[in-house]
Design a protein around this motif. Sequence first.
Motif, short mmCIF file in Angstrom:
data_model
loop_
_atom_site.label_atom_id
_atom_site.label_comp_id
_atom_site.label_asym_id
_atom_site.label_seq_id
_atom_site.Cartn_x
_atom_site.Cartn_y
_atom_site.Cartn_z
N ILE A 57 18.53 11.98 10.80
CA ILE A 57 18.85 11.89 12.23
C ILE A 57 17.58 12.04 13.06
N VAL A 58 16.74 13.03 12.71
CA VAL A 58 15.49 13.23 13.45
C VAL A 58 14.59 12.01 13.29
N ARG A 59 14.52 11.45 12.08
CA ARG A 59 13.69 10.27 11.86
C ARG A 59 14.20 9.08 12.68
N SER A 60 15.52 8.93 12.77
CA SER A 60 16.09 7.84 13.57
C SER A 60 15.72 7.99 15.04
N ARG A 61 15.74 9.23 15.53
CA ARG A 61 15.35 9.46 16.92
C ARG A 61 13.88 9.12 17.15
N LEU A 62 13.05 9.47 16.17
CA LEU A 62 11.63 9.11 16.28
C LEU A 62 11.45 7.59 16.32
N GLN A 63 12.23 6.88 15.49
CA GLN A 63 12.12 5.43 15.48
C GLN A 63 12.60 4.81 16.79
N TRP A 64 13.68 5.36 17.34
CA TRP A 64 14.15 4.86 18.63
C TRP A 64 13.10 5.12 19.72
N ARG A 65 12.48 6.29 19.66
CA ARG A 65 11.44 6.60 20.64
C ARG A 65 10.25 5.66 20.49
N ARG A 66 9.91 5.35 19.25
CA ARG A 66 8.80 4.43 19.00
C ARG A 66 9.11 3.05 19.56
N LEU A 67 10.33 2.58 19.36
CA LEU A 67 10.72 1.28 19.91
C LEU A 67 10.67 1.28 21.43
N VAL A 84 0.86 -1.19 0.00
CA VAL A 84 0.00 0.00 0.00
C VAL A 84 0.89 1.24 0.00
N ARG A 85 0.77 2.05 -1.04
CA ARG A 85 1.57 3.25 -1.14
C ARG A 85 0.95 4.39 -0.35
N LEU A 86 1.82 5.24 0.18
CA LEU A 86 1.38 6.43 0.94
C LEU A 86 0.44 6.05 2.08
N TRP A 87 0.70 4.91 2.71
CA TRP A 87 -0.22 4.47 3.77
C TRP A 87 -0.18 5.39 4.98
N ARG A 88 0.93 6.11 5.17
CA ARG A 88 1.00 7.02 6.32
C ARG A 88 0.04 8.20 6.16
N TRP A 89 -0.36 8.51 4.92
CA TRP A 89 -1.24 9.64 4.68
C TRP A 89 -2.71 9.22 4.69
N ARG A 90 -2.99 7.94 4.73
CA ARG A 90 -4.38 7.47 4.67
C ARG A 90 -4.88 7.11 6.06
N ARG A 91 -6.16 7.40 6.29
CA ARG A 91 -6.76 7.05 7.58
C ARG A 91 -6.93 5.52 7.64
N ASN A 92 -6.37 4.94 8.67
CA ASN A 92 -6.56 3.51 8.90
C ASN A 92 -6.27 3.21 10.37
N PRO A 93 -6.82 2.14 10.90
CA PRO A 93 -6.69 1.87 12.34
C PRO A 93 -5.25 1.53 12.76
N LEU A 94 -4.41 1.16 11.83
CA LEU A 94 -3.04 0.79 12.17
C LEU A 94 -2.09 1.98 12.16
N ARG A 95 -2.53 3.08 11.59
CA ARG A 95 -1.65 4.25 11.52
C ARG A 95 -1.56 4.93 12.88
N ARG A 96 -0.36 5.11 13.35
CA ARG A 96 -0.14 5.79 14.63
C ARG A 96 0.19 7.26 14.39
N ARG A 97 0.13 8.00 15.45
CA ARG A 97 0.46 9.43 15.33
C ARG A 97 1.91 9.60 14.87
N SER A 98 2.80 8.73 15.37
CA SER A 98 4.21 8.83 14.98
C SER A 98 4.40 8.57 13.49
N ASP A 99 3.54 7.73 12.90
CA ASP A 99 3.63 7.47 11.46
C ASP A 99 3.31 8.73 10.67
#
Length: 199
Positions: free
Chosen positions: A169-179, A12-27
Amino acid sequence: MSTTQGARPHRVRLWRWRRNPLRRRSDLVEAWLMLATFVLALLIGVFAGVAAAVVVDGSIEDRREHTRPVPAVLVEDAAHALPASVAEDGDGGVWAKVRWTAPDGTSRTGRAEVEAGAKAGAAVTVWNDPEGRLASAPPEGADARFQIVMSGLTVSVAAGGLVVLGGWIVRSRLQWRRLADWEAEWQRVEPSWRKRMTG
């Protein structure tokens, strides 16, 4: 989503932009970050590249205004110059001793680029700065355009790359925070989940 054996899963392309129950705020935050990084890298890269090209163009023009060709005489045979004082370039030129007259009327000597086969006493042309010192000839035509374009491209790529690196770098920090959030959530859920599985 089930798939038949051997079938490739549907992406699924651009899934972060589409409303769905699996999308988190961090996405969604990550999606905006990626878009902002791309746009900023493009804009800053173009702006920095154009600015660098303008600066180099101005520097070349300044060199043209503050240097002038001056007639000189070759003091030594170019072929007999000492190896340490001879530097050949792609055009076959060498650095040899020449004499010229400065704007104040004094006679000066120095090393300038001449043809490799030139003989002592041959007339050559050197470039002087306003004080009558030897200077390199300002680039002209294709050489000048090449320097301007290459400086613009180099600075553009470097500036855009720095923006992309910052976004990564910012994206990596977000991913570490998500983990870390996932780990904390699992620590809360795991005991009750284990009870249900073993009960």
